[in-house]
Design a protein around this motif. Sequence first.
Motif, mmCIF file in Angstrom:
data_model
loop_
_atom_site.group_PDB
_atom_site.id
_atom_site.type_symbol
_atom_site.label_atom_id
_atom_site.label_comp_id
_atom_site.label_asym_id
_atom_site.label_seq_id
_atom_site.Cartn_x
_atom_site.Cartn_y
_atom_site.Cartn_z
ATOM 1 N N HIS A 117 0.829 -1.219 0.000
ATOM 2 C CA HIS A 117 0.000 0.000 0.000
ATOM 3 C C HIS A 117 0.855 1.256 0.000
ATOM 4 O O HIS A 117 0.491 2.256 -0.620
ATOM 5 N N GLY A 118 1.979 1.204 0.701
ATOM 6 C CA GLY A 118 2.834 2.381 0.821
ATOM 7 C C GLY A 118 3.496 2.810 -0.474
ATOM 8 O O GLY A 118 3.939 3.956 -0.595
ATOM 9 N N LEU A 119 3.561 1.937 -1.458
ATOM 10 C CA LEU A 119 4.164 2.335 -2.731
ATOM 11 C C LEU A 119 3.343 3.412 -3.427
ATOM 12 O O LEU A 119 3.865 4.170 -4.248
ATOM 13 N N GLY A 125 6.142 14.215 -5.706
ATOM 14 C CA GLY A 125 6.360 14.440 -7.130
ATOM 15 C C GLY A 125 6.782 13.204 -7.903
ATOM 16 O O GLY A 125 7.067 13.281 -9.085
ATOM 17 N N GLU A 126 6.838 12.043 -7.263
ATOM 18 C CA GLU A 126 7.328 10.810 -7.898
ATOM 19 C C GLU A 126 6.319 9.676 -7.814
ATOM 20 O O GLU A 126 6.684 8.507 -7.969
ATOM 21 N N LYS A 127 5.033 9.989 -7.555
ATOM 22 C CA LYS A 127 4.030 8.936 -7.373
ATOM 23 C C LYS A 127 4.046 7.970 -8.554
ATOM 24 O O LYS A 127 4.028 8.379 -9.703
ATOM 25 N N GLY A 128 4.117 6.693 -8.250
ATOM 26 C CA GLY A 128 4.168 5.654 -9.266
ATOM 27 C C GLY A 128 5.575 5.346 -9.739
ATOM 28 O O GLY A 128 5.798 4.376 -10.447
ATOM 29 N N LEU A 136 14.573 6.059 3.211
ATOM 30 C CA LEU A 136 15.030 5.326 2.037
ATOM 31 C C LEU A 136 14.141 5.632 0.845
ATOM 32 O O LEU A 136 12.924 5.759 0.996
ATOM 33 N N GLU A 137 14.742 5.733 -0.334
ATOM 34 C CA GLU A 137 13.987 5.900 -1.570
ATOM 35 C C GLU A 137 13.940 4.553 -2.283
ATOM 36 O O GLU A 137 14.978 3.931 -2.525
ATOM 37 N N LEU A 138 12.726 4.105 -2.619
ATOM 38 C CA LEU A 138 12.508 2.788 -3.201
ATOM 39 C C LEU A 138 11.963 2.908 -4.620
ATOM 40 O O LEU A 138 11.136 3.776 -4.890
ATOM 41 N N PRO A 139 12.372 2.026 -5.528
ATOM 42 C CA PRO A 139 11.825 2.029 -6.885
ATOM 43 C C PRO A 139 10.477 1.299 -6.918
ATOM 44 O O PRO A 139 10.404 0.094 -6.664
ATOM 45 N N VAL A 140 9.413 2.015 -7.204
ATOM 46 C CA VAL A 140 8.066 1.452 -7.154
ATOM 47 C C VAL A 140 7.892 0.304 -8.137
ATOM 48 O O VAL A 140 7.353 -0.753 -7.783
ATOM 49 N N ARG A 141 8.325 0.480 -9.362
ATOM 50 C CA ARG A 141 8.078 -0.540 -10.386
ATOM 51 C C ARG A 141 8.684 -1.891 -9.996
ATOM 52 O O ARG A 141 8.017 -2.924 -10.045
ATOM 53 N N GLN A 200 6.397 -5.199 -8.908
ATOM 54 C CA GLN A 200 6.477 -6.468 -9.644
ATOM 55 C C GLN A 200 6.864 -7.609 -8.711
ATOM 56 O O GLN A 200 6.321 -8.713 -8.794
ATOM 57 N N TRP A 201 7.810 -7.357 -7.819
ATOM 58 C CA TRP A 201 8.227 -8.380 -6.868
ATOM 59 C C TRP A 201 7.083 -8.744 -5.919
ATOM 60 O O TRP A 201 6.819 -9.929 -5.667
ATOM 61 N N LEU A 202 6.377 -7.727 -5.407
ATOM 62 C CA LEU A 202 5.250 -7.995 -4.520
ATOM 63 C C LEU A 202 4.154 -8.774 -5.240
ATOM 64 O O LEU A 202 3.531 -9.672 -4.655
ATOM 65 N N ASP A 203 3.907 -8.455 -6.510
ATOM 66 C CA ASP A 203 2.929 -9.223 -7.291
ATOM 67 C C ASP A 203 3.299 -10.705 -7.294
ATOM 68 O O ASP A 203 2.428 -11.567 -7.154
#
Length: 157
Positions: free
Chosen positions: A75-77, A93-96, A112-117, A121-124
Amino acid sequence: MDGEQSGHGIRQTPADEGRPALDLVILRVLDGGTRRPLWASFRFDPSVPMLVSLTLRPPRGPGVTWRIGRELLCHGLYDESGEGDVRVWAAPGEKGRAAWMRLESRQSSALLELPVRALSQWLDATYVRVPAHAEGRALDWDGFLTSLCDELAEPTD
């Protein structure tokens, strides 16, 4: 590094016995907005499907492992999620594209800054392995409680 994405080196790791894994470089956001790379390993164990393990490996010193709610991370992504020690939300400014995670302990905290994509995909893949509605049935309750009690019994500095 394999699969550069917005400054994040990503290395998809083969699943170990059906345990989806993801290794990537994330960014630690310091005061003033300076960012420092940090290796992160995300692991999913189907016997404890409500949690993911996040091991952070700084360039120097020992790594540290956090256990984070899978739903909280998912959810936090895209929206604000969590409270207390672990919070995750879309980066301003970086949603998604990028999300921020705040980890806090008695000794320190980290943003920490995390790459959403990549994480999405990993969570999927983890939800394919154990769907959200099946987490309670998939959990090894005896093993979970034993490991929790063992962790609580370990002395802390």
